[in-house]
Scaffold this active site. Structure first.
Site, PDB file in Angstrom:
ATOM      1  N   LYS A 218      -0.665   7.532 -10.880  1.00 29.81           N
ATOM      2  CA  LYS A 218       0.154   8.267 -10.269  1.00 29.81           C
ATOM      3  C   LYS A 218       0.548   9.699 -11.266  1.00 29.81           C
ATOM      4  O   LYS A 218       1.487   9.482 -11.809  1.00 29.81           O
ATOM      5  CB  LYS A 218       1.595   7.488  -9.785  1.00 29.81           C
ATOM      6  CG  LYS A 218       2.477   8.363  -9.116  1.00 29.81           C
ATOM      7  CD  LYS A 218       2.008   8.632  -7.714  1.00 29.81           C
ATOM      8  CE  LYS A 218       3.151   9.151  -6.709  1.00 29.81           C
ATOM      9  NZ  LYS A 218       2.886   9.452  -5.614  1.00 29.81           N
TER      10      LYS A 218
ATOM     11  N   ASP B 226      -0.958   6.284  -3.875  1.00 28.07           N
ATOM     12  CA  ASP B 226      -0.391   6.360  -2.418  1.00 28.07           C
ATOM     13  C   ASP B 226      -1.528   6.777  -1.411  1.00 28.07           C
ATOM     14  O   ASP B 226      -1.817   6.325  -0.587  1.00 28.07           O
ATOM     15  CB  ASP B 226       0.731   7.415  -2.181  1.00 28.07           C
ATOM     16  CG  ASP B 226       0.557   8.810  -3.082  1.00 28.07           C
ATOM     17  OD1 ASP B 226      -0.319   8.840  -3.795  1.00 28.07           O
ATOM     18  OD2 ASP B 226       1.262   9.596  -2.780  1.00 28.07           O
TER      19      ASP B 226
ATOM     20  N   ASP C  54      -1.710  -5.234  -8.332  1.00 31.39           N
ATOM     21  CA  ASP C  54      -1.096  -6.235  -7.593  1.00 31.39           C
ATOM     22  C   ASP C  54      -0.959  -5.879  -5.957  1.00 31.39           C
ATOM     23  O   ASP C  54      -1.333  -6.489  -5.084  1.00 31.39           O
ATOM     24  CB  ASP C  54       0.368  -6.376  -7.965  1.00 31.39           C
ATOM     25  CG  ASP C  54       1.199  -7.491  -7.672  1.00 31.39           C
ATOM     26  OD1 ASP C  54       0.461  -8.530  -6.876  1.00 31.39           O
ATOM     27  OD2 ASP C  54       2.362  -7.842  -8.120  1.00 31.39           O
TER      28      ASP C  54
ATOM     29  N   TYR D 142       5.527  -4.773 -15.481  1.00 30.02           N
ATOM     30  CA  TYR D 142       5.734  -6.350 -15.559  1.00 30.02           C
ATOM     31  C   TYR D 142       5.960  -7.050 -17.022  1.00 30.02           C
ATOM     32  O   TYR D 142       6.551  -7.896 -17.200  1.00 30.02           O
ATOM     33  CB  TYR D 142       4.584  -7.301 -14.986  1.00 30.02           C
ATOM     34  CG  TYR D 142       4.472  -6.944 -13.436  1.00 30.02           C
ATOM     35  CD1 TYR D 142       5.133  -6.015 -12.537  1.00 30.02           C
ATOM     36  CD2 TYR D 142       3.332  -7.453 -12.456  1.00 30.02           C
ATOM     37  CE1 TYR D 142       5.255  -5.772 -11.249  1.00 30.02           C
ATOM     38  CE2 TYR D 142       2.894  -7.011 -11.282  1.00 30.02           C
ATOM     39  CZ  TYR D 142       3.915  -6.263 -10.671  1.00 30.02           C
ATOM     40  OH  TYR D 142       3.822  -6.125  -9.531  1.00 30.02           O
TER      41      TYR D 142
ATOM     42  N   ASP E 108      -3.541  -7.040  -2.847  1.00 36.08           N
ATOM     43  CA  ASP E 108      -3.336  -7.695  -1.563  1.00 36.08           C
ATOM     44  C   ASP E 108      -3.726  -7.189  -0.451  1.00 36.08           C
ATOM     45  O   ASP E 108      -4.196  -7.742   0.847  1.00 36.08           O
ATOM     46  CB  ASP E 108      -1.885  -8.248  -1.732  1.00 36.08           C
ATOM     47  CG  ASP E 108      -1.582  -9.513  -2.426  1.00 36.08           C
ATOM     48  OD1 ASP E 108      -2.315  -9.881  -3.014  1.00 36.08           O
ATOM     49  OD2 ASP E 108      -0.478 -10.123  -1.975  1.00 36.08           O
TER      50      ASP E 108
END
Ligand code: NAD
Length: 362
Positions: free
Chosen positions: A195, A227, A251, A146, A255
């Site tokens: 990852k 994942d 992020d 970001y 959620d």
């Protein structure tokens, strides 16, 4: 002890939920012998109305001078409020992004806790939930994809967009230290999510986290690919204590984790910098649809205040007493409208704060 708390009540339900959090803090103060000095600061729509901008330099300086910041929520109805006719850099949310940056809040901590009494709101099956789960997500907040270089170019009529995911070892180390410190106050397990089978940034992440882990021999470290983590969060959330991860993965996972607890009115959060300083706020927004009607659930804000006691002031016993009072009130059947189910006692924002404050004890 004495503490100086900068308070940003904000907009919508902000002032109502902050009032209840202060009520509970004051009860903690009188029970345990502390004084909390509050300084009210304007941000978001409330600041636009008075100062023409969502955050002034003076407010930033005052926030920096405090021991911690306790926030309600900012923003209005994005379709009807005149605040959203302003250019994006003058809208309420611009104040929030700016204060996070100015206070260098690089570590975002979001607990996902399932209360036994609120099991019905959890979308997972009973055999998965068991006797509930209690995890926190530690998300890096000021680096990664970001904040990396980005751009869109066009060559021979073909558009190409690029975003870059960059981390240096210092950025990884400081968030890892935070995660291990917090795990030390909990069940002593860190799951670092990356990852590393594909990304260089993740391989560096893993290497630095392993180095930091050497300073915490009593804490168990495990690595998990992102994942797999997304899957494990709904397959067996009980396995997690502290999930440590970079900005974008955090992020998405935070959620997901908050959704499995079922109620947005219950979820607290903290954003921390390299010192003991932090900004504490509920995970939800300003709920303009229910503002001023004594309908808002103040528990997320009250639990954010408990995080402030624990992480900025090192008052673990006091934080425990707030969390225990919330549990007790739920066990006795008190519910605001958002978490109400048949047979419970429906209360408003003010009474919920009163009931929790009443149950604070040493
Ligand atoms: P929201 O979280 O404010 O509300 C979503 C739904 O949840 C609404 O139906 C609301 O009534 C309900 N709700 C939220 N908190 C509740 C509580 N404590 N008790 C009971 N019900 C509650 O999200 P939204 O409607 O998308 O956004 C409203 C405003 O809040 C917007 O201006 C948005 O930008 C802002 N916002 C601010 C923050 C923040 O301050 N950190 C975060 C998210 C959204």
């Amino acid at each position: 002890m004495e503490f100086h708390v900068a308070v940003i009540a904000g907009d919508g339900i902000g002032p109502e939920i902050i009032r209840e959090a202060r009520k509970v803090l004051d009860k903690v103060g009188s029970t345990f012998g502390h004084t909390f000095h509050y300084e009210d600061l304007l941000m978001g729509g409330a600041s636009i109305d008075v100062n023409g901008v969502p955050l002034t330099d003076e407010t930033i300086e005052r926030a920096k001078a405090a021991d911690a910041v306790l926030m309600g929520s900012i923003g209005g109805n994005t379709s009807t409020s005149p605040w959203y006719q302003l250019p994006p850099n003058l809208r309420p949310e611009a104040g929030l992004l700016k204060i996070r940056k100015e206070l260098k809040l690089f570590a975002n901590v979001r607990p996902a806790y399932l209360y036994e009494e609120l099991k019905a709101a959890c979308p997972l099956r009973d055999e998965i939930i068991g006797d509930g789960f209690d995890l926190v997500i530690m998300r890096e907040l000021t680096g990664g994809l970001y904040f990396g270089e980005r751009g869109t170019t066009e060559e021979n009529g073909v558009l190409t967009a690029k975003d870059t995911l960059t981390y240096n070892e210092n950025e990884i180390r400081r968030i890892a230290v935070r995660a291990f410190d917090i795990a030390g106050k909990r069940r002593k397990k860190v799951t670092s999510v990356d990852k590393a089978n594909v990304l260089d940034s993740s391989r560096l992440w893993r290497k630095v986290v392993e180095e930091v882990a050497k300073d915490y021999p009593d804490i168990t470290l495990e690595h998990m690919l992102v994942d797999n983590c997304a899957m494990q969060l709904v397959r067996d959330p009980k396995q997690f204590d502290v999930i440590l991860t970079e900005n974008m993965f955090g992020d998405i996972l935070s959620d997901e984790a908050s959704m499995v607890t079922g109620s947005i009115g219950m979820l607290s959060s903290a954003s921390l910098n390299e010192t003991k300083f932090g900004l504490y706020e509920p995970s939800h927004g300003s709920a303009p649809d229910i503002a001023g009607q004594d309908l808002a659930n103040p528990i997320a804000t009250i639990l954010s205040a408990a995080m402030m006691l624990r992480y900025s002031f090192d008052l673990d016993q006091e934080a425990d007493s707030v969390e225990a009072a919330v549990k007790q009130v739920l066990a006795e059947g008190y519910r605001t409208g958002d978490i109400y189910s048949n047979g419970c006692i429906k209360v408003g924002t003010t009474q919920m704060g009163d009931e929790i404050a009443k149950r604070i004890q040493k």
